[in-house]
Design a protein around this motif. Structure first.
Motif, short mmCIF file in Angstrom:
data_model
loop_
_atom_site.label_atom_id
_atom_site.label_comp_id
_atom_site.label_asym_id
_atom_site.label_seq_id
_atom_site.Cartn_x
_atom_site.Cartn_y
_atom_site.Cartn_z
N ALA A 91 0.81 -1.22 0.00
CA ALA A 91 0.00 0.00 0.00
C ALA A 91 0.84 1.27 0.00
O ALA A 91 0.31 2.36 -0.17
CB ALA A 91 -0.93 0.00 1.21
N GLY A 92 2.16 1.17 0.18
CA GLY A 92 3.01 2.36 0.23
C GLY A 92 2.92 3.21 -1.02
O GLY A 92 2.78 4.43 -0.95
N ARG A 93 2.98 2.57 -2.19
CA ARG A 93 2.89 3.32 -3.45
C ARG A 93 1.50 3.91 -3.64
O ARG A 93 1.36 5.02 -4.15
CB ARG A 93 3.25 2.43 -4.62
N LYS A 94 0.47 3.18 -3.24
CA LYS A 94 -0.89 3.70 -3.35
C LYS A 94 -1.08 4.91 -2.44
O LYS A 94 -1.70 5.89 -2.83
CB LYS A 94 -1.90 2.62 -3.00
N LEU A 95 -0.53 4.82 -1.23
CA LEU A 95 -0.64 5.95 -0.31
C LEU A 95 0.13 7.16 -0.82
O LEU A 95 -0.33 8.30 -0.68
CB LEU A 95 -0.15 5.55 1.08
N LEU A 96 1.30 6.93 -1.42
CA LEU A 96 2.07 8.03 -2.00
C LEU A 96 1.28 8.69 -3.13
O LEU A 96 1.20 9.92 -3.22
CB LEU A 96 3.42 7.54 -2.53
N GLY A 97 0.70 7.87 -4.00
CA GLY A 97 -0.10 8.41 -5.09
C GLY A 97 -1.32 9.17 -4.58
O GLY A 97 -1.67 10.23 -5.13
N THR A 98 -1.93 8.65 -3.52
CA THR A 98 -3.08 9.33 -2.92
C THR A 98 -2.67 10.68 -2.34
O THR A 98 -3.37 11.69 -2.52
CB THR A 98 -3.72 8.46 -1.83
N ALA A 99 -1.53 10.72 -1.65
CA ALA A 99 -1.06 11.97 -1.05
C ALA A 99 -0.78 13.03 -2.12
O ALA A 99 -1.23 14.18 -2.01
CB ALA A 99 0.19 11.73 -0.22
N TRP A 100 -0.06 12.64 -3.17
CA TRP A 100 0.24 13.60 -4.25
C TRP A 100 -1.02 13.97 -5.02
O TRP A 100 -1.21 15.13 -5.40
CB TRP A 100 1.31 13.05 -5.19
N GLY A 101 -1.90 12.99 -5.26
CA GLY A 101 -3.15 13.26 -5.97
C GLY A 101 -4.06 14.20 -5.20
O GLY A 101 -4.64 15.13 -5.77
N LEU A 102 -4.20 13.98 -3.89
CA LEU A 102 -5.01 14.88 -3.07
C LEU A 102 -4.41 16.28 -3.02
O LEU A 102 -5.12 17.27 -3.05
CB LEU A 102 -5.15 14.33 -1.65
N SER A 103 -3.09 16.35 -2.95
CA SER A 103 -2.42 17.65 -2.95
C SER A 103 -2.74 18.40 -4.24
O SER A 103 -3.04 19.60 -4.21
CB SER A 103 -0.90 17.48 -2.83
N PHE A 104 -2.69 17.69 -5.36
CA PHE A 104 -3.00 18.30 -6.65
C PHE A 104 -4.46 18.75 -6.70
O PHE A 104 -4.76 19.88 -7.08
CB PHE A 104 -2.71 17.29 -7.77
#
Length: 180
Positions: free
Chosen positions: A150-163
């Motif tokens: 889930a680390g990569r998914k969480l990273l993508g979620t963090a950057w996606g939410l930031s965007f």
């Protein structure tokens, strides 16, 4: 509501904005005050220390390790955190320093929207990524031998939410009504 002289209670005829040194009806313009000079000095010191520290962390976690075939997931998380902090360092800090020096915006609407988007995105990412690291570390402690994809998914979620959360900065808020 009124003080008897036709003005609302508590407001003088020449209203001055708090801390801005701008009179609404007068001719005094904003100035590069002593407080602004201190803010710029502190921002420069923070910029230098943040840039140096975060570049060192980014270099440290991205260089190859001869003893490992795959990079550690923690190193990837710290690389993303350093990247988000560098985004704050190279976007937010210079923008604030320049704003304090010039006391006005000179670059136009498109530059304003773009820089405000980057500023907000950087600040959101710098806030979300420690949460991602905390969740990853919690999973590592609770399930030490289990897989943690889930680390990569969480990273993508963090950057996606930031965007996504910074996106309203780019939209046109001054929609003019067309007359029919």
């Amino acid at each position: 509501m009124s003080a008897g002289n036709g003005t609302p209670r508590g407001l003088a005829e020449e209203e001055v904005w708090a801390g801005s040194e701008v009179e609404i009806e007068g001719s005094e313009l904003p100035t590069f005050s002593a407080a602004a000079k201190v803010r710029v000095g502190v921002t420069i010191v923070l910029f230098i220390s943040s840039a140096g520290g975060n570049l060192a962390v980014l270099w440290s976690v991205t260089r190859p390790q001869p003893s490992r075939l795959r990079p550690s997931p923690v190193r990837r998380l710290f690389a993303h955190l350093a990247a988000a902090d560098l985004l704050v360092t190279f976007v937010v800090m210079p923008l604030d320093a320049i704003w304090n020096i010039t006391v006005q915006w000179l670059a136009g609407d498109i530059a304003c929207r773009t820089l405000m988007f980057l500023k907000l995105m950087a600040m959101y990412a710098a806030a979300f990524l420690p949460v991602v690291i905390g969740l990853d570390r919690q999973a590592a402690v609770l399930h030490p031998l289990g897989p943690r994809p889930a680390g990569r998914k969480l990273l993508g979620t963090a950057w996606g939410l930031s965007f996504l959360l910074a996106l309203p900065q780019v939209s046109d808020l001054n929609i003019e009504k067309k007359e029919i």
